[in-house]
Design a protein around this motif. Structure first.
Motif, PDB file in Angstrom:
ATOM      1  N   ALA A  38     -26.783   4.380   4.739  1.00  0.00           N
ATOM      2  CA  ALA A  38     -26.739   3.144   5.529  1.00  0.00           C
ATOM      3  C   ALA A  38     -27.245   1.955   4.712  1.00  0.00           C
ATOM      4  CB  ALA A  38     -27.564   3.299   6.803  1.00  0.00           C
ATOM      5  N   LYS A  39     -28.173   2.196   3.799  1.00  0.00           N
ATOM      6  CA  LYS A  39     -28.686   1.115   2.956  1.00  0.00           C
ATOM      7  C   LYS A  39     -27.598   0.628   2.009  1.00  0.00           C
ATOM      8  CE  LYS A  39     -32.947   1.324   1.548  1.00  0.00           C
ATOM      9  NZ  LYS A  39     -33.591   0.127   2.187  1.00  0.00           N
ATOM     10  N   ASP A  40     -26.838   1.568   1.432  1.00  0.00           N
ATOM     11  CA  ASP A  40     -25.735   1.186   0.544  1.00  0.00           C
ATOM     12  C   ASP A  40     -24.716   0.324   1.289  1.00  0.00           C
ATOM     13  OD1 ASP A  40     -26.992   2.670  -1.351  1.00  0.00           O
ATOM     14  OD2 ASP A  40     -25.517   4.294  -1.419  1.00  0.00           O
ATOM     15  N   THR A  41     -24.400   0.740   2.499  1.00  0.00           N
ATOM     16  CA  THR A  41     -23.451  -0.019   3.322  1.00  0.00           C
ATOM     17  C   THR A  41     -23.995  -1.404   3.635  1.00  0.00           C
ATOM     18  OG1 THR A  41     -22.634   2.030   4.326  1.00  0.00           O
ATOM     19  CG2 THR A  41     -22.163  -0.028   5.490  1.00  0.00           C
ATOM     20  N   ALA A  42     -25.287  -1.489   3.948  1.00  0.00           N
ATOM     21  CA  ALA A  42     -25.911  -2.769   4.275  1.00  0.00           C
ATOM     22  C   ALA A  42     -25.909  -3.713   3.073  1.00  0.00           C
ATOM     23  CB  ALA A  42     -27.341  -2.546   4.775  1.00  0.00           C
ATOM     24  N   ILE A  43     -26.105  -3.176   1.881  1.00  0.00           N
ATOM     25  CA  ILE A  43     -26.094  -4.000   0.667  1.00  0.00           C
ATOM     26  C   ILE A  43     -24.694  -4.539   0.406  1.00  0.00           C
ATOM     27  CG2 ILE A  43     -26.358  -3.952  -1.844  1.00  0.00           C
ATOM     28  CD1 ILE A  43     -28.659  -1.933  -1.432  1.00  0.00           C
ATOM     29  N   ARG A  44     -23.687  -3.671   0.555  1.00  0.00           N
ATOM     30  CA  ARG A  44     -22.302  -4.108   0.364  1.00  0.00           C
ATOM     31  C   ARG A  44     -21.946  -5.219   1.368  1.00  0.00           C
ATOM     32  NH1 ARG A  44     -18.321  -0.841  -1.644  1.00  0.00           N
ATOM     33  NH2 ARG A  44     -17.160  -0.874   0.323  1.00  0.00           N
ATOM     34  N   ALA A  45     -22.315  -5.005   2.623  1.00  0.00           N
ATOM     35  CA  ALA A  45     -22.054  -6.018   3.647  1.00  0.00           C
ATOM     36  C   ALA A  45     -22.845  -7.292   3.345  1.00  0.00           C
ATOM     37  CB  ALA A  45     -22.427  -5.474   5.022  1.00  0.00           C
ATOM     38  N   GLY A  46     -24.047  -7.115   2.809  1.00  0.00           N
ATOM     39  CA  GLY A  46     -24.894  -8.251   2.484  1.00  0.00           C
ATOM     40  C   GLY A  46     -24.274  -9.164   1.446  1.00  0.00           C
ATOM     41  N   ILE A  47     -23.685  -8.592   0.403  1.00  0.00           N
ATOM     42  CA  ILE A  47     -23.034  -9.392  -0.634  1.00  0.00           C
ATOM     43  C   ILE A  47     -21.857 -10.176  -0.051  1.00  0.00           C
ATOM     44  CG2 ILE A  47     -21.575  -9.247  -2.693  1.00  0.00           C
ATOM     45  CD1 ILE A  47     -24.481  -9.097  -3.394  1.00  0.00           C
ATOM     46  N   ALA A  48     -21.066  -9.515   0.777  1.00  0.00           N
ATOM     47  CA  ALA A  48     -19.912 -10.173   1.394  1.00  0.00           C
ATOM     48  C   ALA A  48     -20.357 -11.352   2.256  1.00  0.00           C
ATOM     49  CB  ALA A  48     -19.114  -9.178   2.226  1.00  0.00           C
ATOM     50  N   LEU A  49     -21.414 -11.163   3.048  1.00  0.00           N
ATOM     51  CA  LEU A  49     -21.909 -12.241   3.906  1.00  0.00           C
ATOM     52  C   LEU A  49     -22.590 -13.332   3.090  1.00  0.00           C
ATOM     53  CD1 LEU A  49     -23.265 -10.301   7.009  1.00  0.00           C
ATOM     54  CD2 LEU A  49     -21.488 -12.054   7.002  1.00  0.00           C
ATOM     55  N   LEU A  50     -23.269 -12.936   2.031  1.00  0.00           N
ATOM     56  CA  LEU A  50     -23.927 -13.926   1.173  1.00  0.00           C
ATOM     57  C   LEU A  50     -22.893 -14.865   0.559  1.00  0.00           C
ATOM     58  CD1 LEU A  50     -26.679 -14.776   0.078  1.00  0.00           C
ATOM     59  CD2 LEU A  50     -26.358 -13.177  -1.822  1.00  0.00           C
ATOM     60  N   TYR A  51     -21.782 -14.297   0.100  1.00  0.00           N
ATOM     61  CA  TYR A  51     -20.721 -15.147  -0.430  1.00  0.00           C
ATOM     62  C   TYR A  51     -20.149 -16.045   0.669  1.00  0.00           C
ATOM     63  CZ  TYR A  51     -16.427 -17.146  -1.856  1.00  0.00           C
ATOM     64  OH  TYR A  51     -15.451 -18.088  -2.087  1.00  0.00           O
ATOM     65  N   ALA A  52     -19.935 -15.479   1.853  1.00  0.00           N
ATOM     66  CA  ALA A  52     -19.365 -16.258   2.960  1.00  0.00           C
ATOM     67  C   ALA A  52     -20.238 -17.465   3.293  1.00  0.00           C
ATOM     68  CB  ALA A  52     -19.199 -15.376   4.192  1.00  0.00           C
ATOM     69  N   HIS A  53     -21.552 -17.272   3.259  1.00  0.00           N
ATOM     70  CA  HIS A  53     -22.463 -18.374   3.563  1.00  0.00           C
ATOM     71  C   HIS A  53     -22.546 -19.373   2.407  1.00  0.00           C
ATOM     72  CE1 HIS A  53     -23.757 -17.175   7.504  1.00  0.00           C
ATOM     73  NE2 HIS A  53     -24.090 -15.958   7.084  1.00  0.00           N
ATOM     74  N   TRP A  54     -22.413 -18.908   1.182  1.00  0.00           N
ATOM     75  CA  TRP A  54     -22.342 -19.812   0.036  1.00  0.00           C
ATOM     76  C   TRP A  54     -21.133 -20.738   0.179  1.00  0.00           C
ATOM     77  CZ3 TRP A  54     -23.668 -22.506  -4.020  1.00  0.00           C
ATOM     78  CH2 TRP A  54     -22.743 -22.803  -5.040  1.00  0.00           C
ATOM     79  N   GLU A  55     -19.972 -20.155   0.395  1.00  0.00           N
ATOM     80  CA  GLU A  55     -18.752 -20.952   0.519  1.00  0.00           C
ATOM     81  C   GLU A  55     -18.803 -21.854   1.750  1.00  0.00           C
ATOM     82  OE1 GLU A  55     -14.198 -20.256   1.845  1.00  0.00           O
ATOM     83  OE2 GLU A  55     -14.862 -18.969   0.199  1.00  0.00           O
ATOM     84  N   GLY A  56     -19.172 -21.292   2.879  1.00  0.00           N
ATOM     85  CA  GLY A  56     -19.146 -22.050   4.128  1.00  0.00           C
ATOM     86  C   GLY A  56     -20.122 -23.206   4.140  1.00  0.00           C
TER      87      GLY A  56
END
Length: 215
Positions: A38-56
């Motif tokens: 679950a931690k691996d999944t959370a990290i992967r999701a975290g990178i995707a959301l981090l990029y989304a917030h950078w762009e947005g």
């Protein structure tokens, strides 16, 4: 909300950053509390959301600034040249594409005459990230706004070869091992990107306060 005053702009920026920081804080907490797979999944999701917030955040705060300057309706001669360039965007494209001297002359005449009139700066569709906010696109956004980008240059590698690259690898289904990414590395990227978002927001606020949109 319509951005007509400096306070309107600051309220929009504060609101924009507040919800993004809350979500990213929740992402960080999820990673810290998750276990094993679950931690691996959370990290992967975290990178995707981090990029989304950078762009947005960059796209929206930039648009707020542009809307504020457009609302002032100042004569172009008082504004930095980038704002006249926005207004003449389609004329400039015609200038490049046409071989006719008449077209070139009319556009140059328009540039000269427009210096004295109240600005009519378009806002919609001007700030574009192309869903890929790398350093090159970021520099173009800063040029569109007439803002300096030199303070961000040391972070261009982080943006291009770390955040975007890992986001793209995740989007293509790569395992966490292939990303060279663990919990501590995620936190490092998280903090630096959040810092860049805050720095940009502060820069826009300061630009308004100091009237850096003026020549």
């Amino acid at each position: 909300m319509k951005i007509r005053t400096e306070n309107d702009l600051q309220d929009a920026i504060d609101s924009e950053l507040a919800w993004r920081k809350r979500e990213l804080s929740a992402v960080r907490s999820n990673i810290a509390s998750a276990r094993k797979f679950a931690k691996d999944t959370a990290i992967r999701a975290g990178i995707a959301l981090l990029y989304a917030h950078w762009e947005g955040s960059i796209k929206n705060v930039a648009a707020y600034y542009l809307e504020y300057v457009a609302t002032l309706k100042l004569p172009y001669r008082q504004l930095k040249p980038n704002f006249l360039a926005i207004a003449l965007k389609y004329d400039l494209k015609s200038f490049e594409e046409s071989n006719k001297a008449t077209v070139h002359t009319n556009i140059v005449r328009s540039v000269i005459q427009n210096q004295e009139i109240k600005s009519n700066i378009p806002v919609e569709g001007i700030i574009k990230t192309n869903s890929n906010l790398n350093s090159e696109i970021f520099v173009e956004i800063m040029a569109t706004l007439g803002l300096e980008h030199s303070e961000y240059e040391s972070s261009f590698k982080l943006i291009d070869t770390v955040l975007l690259q890992k986001r793209n690898m995740i989007a293509h289904g790569e395992h966490l091992e292939a990303l060279d990414l663990d919990e501590d590395r995620y936190y490092e990227i998280h903090d630096k990107i959040l810092g860049l978002i805050q720095m940009f927001a502060n820069q826009v606020s300061n630009a308004v306060s100091l009237k850096l949109y003026l020549r």
